[in-house]
Enzyme design. Structure first.
Site, short mmCIF file in Angstrom:
data_model
loop_
_atom_site.label_atom_id
_atom_site.label_comp_id
_atom_site.label_asym_id
_atom_site.label_seq_id
_atom_site.Cartn_x
_atom_site.Cartn_y
_atom_site.Cartn_z
N LYS A 1 66.89 -54.30 -53.39
CA LYS A 1 66.75 -55.58 -52.71
C LYS A 1 65.38 -55.83 -52.09
CE LYS A 1 71.46 -56.33 -51.09
NZ LYS A 1 72.22 -56.18 -49.84
N GLY B 1 66.33 -41.43 -50.61
CA GLY B 1 67.25 -40.52 -51.30
C GLY B 1 67.18 -40.65 -52.81
N GLY C 1 65.69 -43.89 -43.03
CA GLY C 1 65.34 -45.09 -42.27
C GLY C 1 64.03 -44.94 -41.50
N ARG D 1 68.67 -29.78 -44.19
CA ARG D 1 68.11 -30.14 -42.88
C ARG D 1 68.07 -28.95 -41.93
NH1 ARG D 1 70.65 -36.22 -42.09
NH2 ARG D 1 68.92 -37.23 -43.17
P1 AMP Z 1 67.48 -48.90 -52.60
O1 AMP Z 1 68.58 -48.26 -51.81
O2 AMP Z 1 67.09 -50.25 -52.12
O3 AMP Z 1 66.29 -47.97 -52.79
O4 AMP Z 1 68.09 -49.20 -54.03
C1 AMP Z 1 68.54 -48.18 -54.86
C2 AMP Z 1 69.52 -48.73 -55.83
O5 AMP Z 1 68.96 -49.79 -56.55
C3 AMP Z 1 69.97 -47.70 -56.83
O6 AMP Z 1 71.32 -47.41 -56.63
C4 AMP Z 1 69.73 -48.38 -58.18
O7 AMP Z 1 70.81 -48.21 -59.07
C5 AMP Z 1 69.60 -49.84 -57.81
N1 AMP Z 1 68.79 -50.59 -58.77
C6 AMP Z 1 67.54 -50.34 -59.16
N2 AMP Z 1 67.15 -51.22 -60.10
C7 AMP Z 1 68.18 -52.05 -60.33
C8 AMP Z 1 68.40 -53.16 -61.21
N3 AMP Z 1 67.46 -53.57 -62.03
N4 AMP Z 1 69.60 -53.75 -61.14
C9 AMP Z 1 70.55 -53.34 -60.32
N5 AMP Z 1 70.41 -52.30 -59.47
C10 AMP Z 1 69.24 -51.66 -59.47
#
Ligand code: AMP
Length: 399
Positions: free
Chosen positions: A200, A356, A379, A39
């Site tokens: 999620k 990230g 964010g 950064r």
């Molecule tokens: P996000 O912060 O929402 O972009 O989510 C990233 C996280 O989602 C990472 O740490 C991944 O390990 C997790 N992730 C991705 N696909 C899956 C899955 N099928 N089951 C569980 N965790 C997942």
């Protein structure tokens, strides 16, 4: 919101004192050594340009989330050495960002010199966008520059409130974020493909919805794909699932159908008998996930679909991994996307990657250089992609 913003190239800088909001919220180890200075390095172009043009630079930033106690670990004094090295100038420092000491240091600052102010968030007025506080910051300088895209989704004193007292123009980093994300969302070259992954649905539903309004195709992968699958009656075993988001997921699929946007969900999956790097695995079609198994990555047929979907794309936005890419056994889908996005870029697409995890996956493949724009925002990037207001950008003067 207009996206044609004034930058430091559009204003007279010689002999001016310039207040520059930067995003130096860098990680430290327990001995207060900076563990990643990206950064700081990324603002060098802006700071060097200002100095070369004969300005004096007053740097303002925040570190962490200090309380009223002004924890020492959040002091910007821990940045002085590294910022001096990166900018090639001995940086001066004051133990506050407003008040007599800061005012005197700013007044004494000469062209070619850099002053770093203490953590803006030692004053709660910063996040409250307090007008008095914003005026005190503005009074330190002749002009304000915003190079802190990472806080653009927030209306704080140093990036938004300050505009009531001094003209705010964009630094080069900010200009790049606005150019790539802002102009892409306003007038994308088509076909436009979005790839949204991650854990999620609840975190990404806003992005999915806004992307469906803009794109020709959307790839939905990662843990959240299983909520879409389950909502449509597919068996998902123990895979990640948000039952309370079924209606939302179905509503997004219906919206995409109505708009003629193709939704690409996994057609096959790499499943595991437990959540572990060394779990037993198998590849199955999406309608064949057995009970007690969980999907942790997309499968090879799905990777082929990703490549197909991205062939010929002219604009690509990617946020979030396609699986649990932290475990090598479940990184294939994400790496396939990284390669396909890099490939599309080589064929002339504009590609924007944020988040990230996606950036980490690109680094792993050594393909970061192939991407048009890697967004620094976290964010802020997500909210920009959601189409939410960006008060920090709105505060920047239009051309
Ligand atoms: P996000 O912060 O929402 O972009 O989510 C990233 C996280 O989602 C990472 O740490 C991944 O390990 C997790 N992730 C991705 N696909 C899956 C899955 N099928 N089951 C569980 N965790 C997942």
């Amino acid at each position: 919101m207009g996206m044609n913003k004034k930058t430091i190239k559009d204003v007279e800088l010689k002999g001016k004192k310039v207040f520059v909001r930067v995003d130096y919220n860098v990680p430290f180890d327990e001995n207060m050594n900076i563990t990643n200075d990206t950064r700081i390095v990324r603002t060098k172009e802006t700071v060097s340009y200002l100095l070369e043009q004969g300005a004096a630079v007053i740097l303002a930033c925040h570190i962490g989330r200090p309380t009223e106690a002004r924890e020492e670990k959040f002091s910007t004094k821990h940045l002085v050495k590294r910022v001096s090295e990166v900018m090639g100038v001995d940086v001066k420092w004051v133990p506050d960002c407003v008040g007599p000491e800061a005012e005197k240091a700013a007044a004494d600052l000469k062209p070619g010199e850099i002053l770093l102010l203490e953590n803006l968030r030692y004053h709660k007025e910063e996040k409250k966008n307090n007008p008095e506080f914003a005026k005190q910051l503005a009074d330190l300088a002749d002009l304000a520059v915003d190079d802190a895209f990472g806080v653009s989704h927030r209306a704080h004193a140093a990036n938004a409130g300050i505009a009531a007292y001094k003209e705010v123009v964009a630094g080069f980093l900010m200009e790049k974020e606005i150019k790539f994300i802002g102009q892409t969302l306003e007038a994308p070259q088509r076909p436009f493909v979005a790839i949204i992954g991650g854990a999620k649905v609840s975190d990404k539903i806003g992005v999915i919805s806004n992307m469906i309004d803009k794109v020709d195709k959307i790839i939905i992968g990662g843990g959240m794909a299983h909520t879409f699958d389950a909502a449509q009656g597919l068996p998902i075993g123990n895979s990640l699932c948000e039952k309370d988001k079924f209606d939302e997921a179905l509503a997004q699929l219906a919206k995409a159908k109505e708009k003629g946007v193709e939704v690409i969900l996994p057609v096959d999956l790499t499943i595991a008998d437990r959540f572990a790097a060394d779990a037993n695995t198998q590849v199955v079609d999406v309608d064949k996930v057995p009970e007690n198994w969980e999907a942790l990555d997309s499968g090879p047929k799905t990777s082929e679909k990703y490549v197909e979907a991205l062939a010929g794309a002219k604009t690509v936005v990617w946020n979030g991994p396609m699986g649990v890419f932290e475990f090598d056994a479940f990184a294939k889908g994400t790496l396939a996307v990284a390669k396909a996005v890099a490939g599309a870029t080589e064929q002339g697409a504009i590609s924007i990657v944020g988040g990230g995890d996606s950036i980490a996956a690109l680094t792993k493949t050594g393909l970061s250089d192939k991407i048009s724009h890697i967004s620094t925002g976290g964010g802020a990037t997500l909210e920009f992609l959601e189409g939410k207001p960006m008060p920090g950008i709105e505060a920047i003067a239009d051309k």
